[in-house]
Design a protein around this motif. Structure first.
Motif, PDB file in Angstrom:
ATOM      1  N   TRP A 116       0.822  -1.202   0.000  1.00  0.00           N
ATOM      2  CA  TRP A 116       0.000   0.000   0.000  1.00  0.00           C
ATOM      3  C   TRP A 116       0.865   1.264   0.000  1.00  0.00           C
ATOM      4  O   TRP A 116       0.527   2.276  -0.595  1.00  0.00           O
ATOM      5  CB  TRP A 116      -0.823  -0.080   1.289  1.00  0.00           C
ATOM      6  N   LYS A 117       2.016   1.188   0.699  1.00  0.00           N
ATOM      7  CA  LYS A 117       2.860   2.383   0.819  1.00  0.00           C
ATOM      8  C   LYS A 117       4.076   2.340  -0.112  1.00  0.00           C
ATOM      9  O   LYS A 117       4.435   3.351  -0.709  1.00  0.00           O
ATOM     10  CB  LYS A 117       3.347   2.533   2.259  1.00  0.00           C
ATOM     11  N   PRO A 170       3.350   3.101  -4.248  1.00  0.00           N
ATOM     12  CA  PRO A 170       3.169   4.509  -4.655  1.00  0.00           C
ATOM     13  C   PRO A 170       4.379   5.384  -4.332  1.00  0.00           C
ATOM     14  O   PRO A 170       4.708   6.292  -5.100  1.00  0.00           O
ATOM     15  CB  PRO A 170       1.929   4.964  -3.884  1.00  0.00           C
ATOM     16  N   SER A 223       4.767   8.410   5.934  1.00  0.00           N
ATOM     17  CA  SER A 223       3.426   7.842   5.825  1.00  0.00           C
ATOM     18  C   SER A 223       3.284   6.767   6.898  1.00  0.00           C
ATOM     19  O   SER A 223       4.115   5.873   7.007  1.00  0.00           O
ATOM     20  CB  SER A 223       3.204   7.266   4.428  1.00  0.00           C
ATOM     21  N   SER A 255       1.314  11.620   6.052  1.00  0.00           N
ATOM     22  CA  SER A 255       0.039  10.977   5.738  1.00  0.00           C
ATOM     23  C   SER A 255      -0.276  10.010   6.871  1.00  0.00           C
ATOM     24  O   SER A 255       0.548   9.150   7.209  1.00  0.00           O
ATOM     25  CB  SER A 255       0.153  10.217   4.414  1.00  0.00           C
ATOM     26  N   GLU A 304      -2.881   7.189   8.383  1.00  0.00           N
ATOM     27  CA  GLU A 304      -4.005   6.250   8.201  1.00  0.00           C
ATOM     28  C   GLU A 304      -4.240   5.615   9.564  1.00  0.00           C
ATOM     29  O   GLU A 304      -3.507   4.715   9.968  1.00  0.00           O
ATOM     30  CB  GLU A 304      -3.623   5.179   7.173  1.00  0.00           C
ATOM     31  N   PRO A 351      -9.266   5.406  -3.394  1.00  0.00           N
ATOM     32  CA  PRO A 351      -8.653   6.029  -2.224  1.00  0.00           C
ATOM     33  C   PRO A 351      -9.320   5.574  -0.932  1.00  0.00           C
ATOM     34  O   PRO A 351     -10.506   5.276  -0.909  1.00  0.00           O
ATOM     35  CB  PRO A 351      -8.909   7.519  -2.461  1.00  0.00           C
ATOM     36  N   THR A 395      -5.396  12.832   4.197  1.00  0.00           N
ATOM     37  CA  THR A 395      -4.779  12.268   2.996  1.00  0.00           C
ATOM     38  C   THR A 395      -5.543  11.004   2.601  1.00  0.00           C
ATOM     39  O   THR A 395      -6.311  10.458   3.403  1.00  0.00           O
ATOM     40  CB  THR A 395      -3.305  11.903   3.246  1.00  0.00           C
ATOM     41  N   GLU A 439      -4.864   7.181   0.639  1.00  0.00           N
ATOM     42  CA  GLU A 439      -4.020   6.185  -0.006  1.00  0.00           C
ATOM     43  C   GLU A 439      -4.873   4.936  -0.115  1.00  0.00           C
ATOM     44  O   GLU A 439      -5.690   4.701   0.772  1.00  0.00           O
ATOM     45  CB  GLU A 439      -2.787   5.861   0.837  1.00  0.00           C
ATOM     46  N   PRO A 440      -4.746   4.049  -1.054  1.00  0.00           N
ATOM     47  CA  PRO A 440      -3.941   4.183  -2.260  1.00  0.00           C
ATOM     48  C   PRO A 440      -4.724   4.894  -3.379  1.00  0.00           C
ATOM     49  O   PRO A 440      -5.100   6.050  -3.173  1.00  0.00           O
ATOM     50  CB  PRO A 440      -3.644   2.743  -2.617  1.00  0.00           C
ATOM     51  N   ALA A 483      -2.954   8.554  -3.867  1.00  0.00           N
ATOM     52  CA  ALA A 483      -1.704   8.343  -3.130  1.00  0.00           C
ATOM     53  C   ALA A 483      -0.555   9.120  -3.765  1.00  0.00           C
ATOM     54  O   ALA A 483       0.417   9.465  -3.094  1.00  0.00           O
ATOM     55  CB  ALA A 483      -1.370   6.850  -3.085  1.00  0.00           C
ATOM     56  N   TYR A 493       2.940  11.250  -2.208  1.00  0.00           N
ATOM     57  CA  TYR A 493       4.342  10.925  -2.470  1.00  0.00           C
ATOM     58  C   TYR A 493       4.989  11.789  -3.552  1.00  0.00           C
ATOM     59  O   TYR A 493       6.096  11.492  -3.989  1.00  0.00           O
ATOM     60  CB  TYR A 493       4.456   9.444  -2.841  1.00  0.00           C
TER      61      TYR A 493
END
Ligand code: NAD
Length: 490
Positions: A164-165, A168, A229, A252, A254, A453, A464, A466-467, A471, A475
Motif C-alpha cells: 500500500w505504501k 506509490p 506515511s 500521511s 491512516e 482512495p 490524505t 491512499e492508495p 496516493a 508521495y
C-alpha cells in the motif's frame, strides 16, 4: 511449521544487504497461535535508521532519474516476483499473524494487485497544462518526487500494508525506508528479498526492523525524510504528526476507526447478519475498518440480535483454512481487550457472547479472544468510543433513520460506515450525511480496492488518501513550470 528460507534472526535490508542492528540487540517474535518463539528480530535504533536514510538519500537521484515508465516496469517485475512467490509470502503472513493460509493468500493477492496498479501509474504520472495571462508564456504543472519516504506500518495485514505504501512511494521516484511492524518482521524481510530479486537497485528500498520508539521515532524525526506515511493507532499518529510538524515534513496518517454498521427495519436481515459477522470478526476484528458499533432499528432489534449471537457462537477459531478467525496479534493486545470488556461489564453492559480468552489444548497457549457481542452500553461509554482492534462489537438500539445516523456520526472517528436498507432514499441520504471516508450500502465496513482512495475524517486520519491515484498526492510534490518563448520566428 517454520518455512526453511527464514533466517533465525530477521535482519534489516539496508543498501541491498542484510544487516543486524548495529547494537547487536534483538527481540523475540512469538507465534500468536502457540505463544512459542518463532525467531529473533534485529532491534534497530537511531544509528541503523541514520544509515538507512543516508543510503536511501544516495540512491534516490538515480531512481528518480529513470523515466516513470521504466520505474513502473521494475515495479511490475516486483509484483510478478511476488506472484511467483505468493504461497511463500502467504505462509509467512499466516505464521506471523495467526490468520489462515487461505486468508493470507487473499491478502497477498491484494498486495500484488496494488503493485500492478501502481506500476501502471508510471505511464500516467500526469501533471497538467494551464493557460497564462501573458502572451507566449506556457504554464504547466509537473510531479516531482519528495525525496526519501519514511513508511511506518501496522501488523494487521502486513503484506498489504507494505504494498500500500511502498509501490506509490517508489513509482513517484522516492527512495523508501520502511519501519517494519514488530509483530510481522519476516513479511517485511521477505518483501525486501523479493525486491532485490526483482532487480531494484540497492538502497532504493530499505527495511528496518525494530520497535516503535527506538526505530520508528528516529525515522519520523530524521531531517532528510521528506514524507512520512504512517498506518497505525491514532495515539501514535498524533505523536508522529507533532514531531514531523517541527520540521514541516509532509505526513500521511491512516489511523483507527470505530466503524458503524446500521441495520434498518427494511433490511434483508439474513444478509445484514452475514455482513455483520464478517465486518466485526474477520481477521479477528484487527481491521481499522471493523464494524465495532452495530446500530439496529427497534423494530428488528430482537430478531437481528438473536440471529447474530447464534451465528457468532458457531464461529470456529484457529489458524486453519476452515476456521473463521484466528488469534489476536499479541498478549498485550489480548489483555487490553479483556480489561476493556471487564470495565464495560462493571458499568452495566451485558456480554451476550464471548468476553473471555479461549483456553483448552487447541487455543490455551495462543492469544485467542472469543468473538464478543455487547449490549446495554451508551454511545458515550468508553467501550463505544475507544477502538479495541479485536473481535468485539457493541449493539445499539435506535427508533429511526435520523437517530441511527446521529449515533453513527457521534464518534471521534470517521473511517468507514455501512447501512443495510432496501430504501434508495435512505441509502442515498446515508452516503451524503455519514461522516466517513468510505460509505457502503448493503455490505460490510471495508477497506479499499487498490485503485480507490481510502482514509478517514476526524481522528481516523489527517485528510490524505491512499492508495488509488490519490496516493500520488502524498508521495509527490507539484512544480509549476513557466516557459516564455519569443514571438519572433527566424
Ligand atoms: P501502533 O500505532 O501501536 O503501531 C503502528 C506502527 O507504529 C508500528 O510499526 C510501531 O512500531 C510504530 N510506532 C509505535 N510508536 C511509534 C513512535 N513513537 N514513532 C514512530 N513509530 C511508532 O498500532 P498497532 O497497534 O500496531 O496497529 C493497530 C492500529 O492501526 C489500529 O488503530 C488500526 O485502526 C490502525 N490501522 C489503520 C489502518 C488505516 O488504513 N487507517 C490500517 C490498518 C491499521
Amino acid at each position: 511449521m517454520l518455512p526453511q528460507f527464514l533466517p533465525n534472526t530477521i535482519p534489516n535490508w539496508i543498501g541491498g544487504a542484510q544487516v543486524e542492528a548495529q547494537s547487536g540487540e534483538v527481540f523475540q517474535k512469538v507465534s500468536p497461535h502457540s505463544g512459542v518463539q518463532l525467531y529473533r528480530v534485529a532491534s534497530s535504533g537511531i544509528s541503523d535508521i541514520q544509515r538507512a536514510v543516508q543510503i536511501a538519500t544516495h540512491a534516490q537521484p538515480d531512481w528518480a532519474g529513470m523515466t516513470p515508465v521504466r520505474r513502473g516496469e521494475l515495479l511490475l517485475n516486483l509484483a510478478q516476483v511476488m506472484r511467483d512467490y505468493r504461497d511463500d509470502i502467504a505462509a509467512v503472513v499466516a505464521l506471523e499473524t495467526g490468520m489462515s493460509f487461505c486468508a493470507a493468500q487473499a491478502e497477498t493477492a491484494v498486495a500484488i494487485a496494488q503493485g500492478e496498479f501502481m506500476a501502471g501509474e508510471g505511464r500516467r504520472l500526469y501533471g497538467r497544462t494551464a493557460t497564462s495571462a501573458t502572451p507566449h508564456k506556457y504554464a504547466s504543472l509537473v510531479r516531482q518526487p519528495v525525496g526519501v519516504a519514511g513508511l511506518i506500518i501496522a501488523a494487521n495485514t502486513p503484506i498489504a500494508n507494505i504494498a500500500w505504501k511502498v509501490f506509490p512511494a517508489l513509482i513517484c521516484g522516492n527512495a523508501a525506508v520502511v519501519k517494519a511492524a514488530e509483530d510481522a518482521p519476516a513479511t517485511a524481510w521477505l518483501f525486501g528479498r523479493l525486491a532485490r530479486q526483482a532487480g531494484l537497485a540497492p538502497g532504493v528500498l530499505n527495511i528496518v526492523q525494530g520497535l516503535g520508539e527506538q526505530a520508528g521515532a528516529p525515522l519520523v524525526a530524521h531531517p532528510d525524510v521528506g514524507v512520512v506515511s504512517f498506518t497505525g493507532s491514532t495515539e501514535v499518529g498524533r505523536v508522529i504528526a507533532t514531531v514531523a510538524a517541527q520540521r514541516l515534513a509532509k505526513v500521511s496518517l491512516e489511523l483507527g476507526g470505530k466503524n458503524p454498521l446500521i441495520v434498518c427495519d427494511d433490511a434483508d436481515l439474513e444478509k445484514a447478519v452475514d455482513w455483520s459477522l464478517l465486518a466485526a470478526f474477520s481477521n479477528a476484528g484487527q481491521r481499522c475498518a471493523a464494524a465495532s458499533r452495530i446500530i439496529v432499528f427497534d423494530a428488528v432489534y430482537g430478531q437481528f440480535r438473536d440471529q447474530l449471537v447464534e451465528r457468532t457462537r458457531k464461529l470456529r477459531l484457529g489458524p486453519e483454512d476452515g476456521d473463521d478467525l484466528g488469534p489476536v496479534i499479541n498478549e498485550r493486545q489480548l489483555n487490553h481487550m479483556l480489561s476493556a470488556v471487564e470495565d464495560a461489564r462493571k458499568k452495566g453492559a451485558a456480554i451476550l457472547t464471548g468476553g473471555t480468552r479461549l483456553g483448552g489444548a487447541a487455543h490455551g497457549k495462543g492469544f485467542y479472544m472469543a468473538p464478543t457481542i455487547i449490549e446495554q452500553v451508551a454511545p458515550r461509554d468508553a467501550i463505544s468510543l475507544q477502538e479495541l482492534f479485536g473481535p468485539i462489537t457493541c449493539l445499539y438500539r435506535v427508533k429511526n433513520f435520523d437517530q441511527a445516523l446521529c449515533m453513527a456520526n457521534d464518534s471521534p472517528y470517521g473511517l468507514t460506515a455501512s447501512i443495510h436498507t432496501r430504501n434508495i432514499d435512505r441509502a442515498m441520504e446515508f452516503t451524503r450525511r455519514i461522516q466517513a471516508g468510505v460509505a457502503v450500502v448493503n455490505g460490510g465496513t471495508h477497506g479499499s480496492e487498490p485503485h480507490m482512495p481510502f482514509g478517514g475524517t476526524k481522528m481516523s486520519g489527517n485528510g490524505t488518501r491512499e492508495p488509488g491515484r490519490e496516493a500520488l498526492e502524498v508521495y509527490s510534490d507539484l512544480k509549476a513550470v513557466y516557459i516564455n518563448v519569443s514571438a519572433e520566428i527566424h
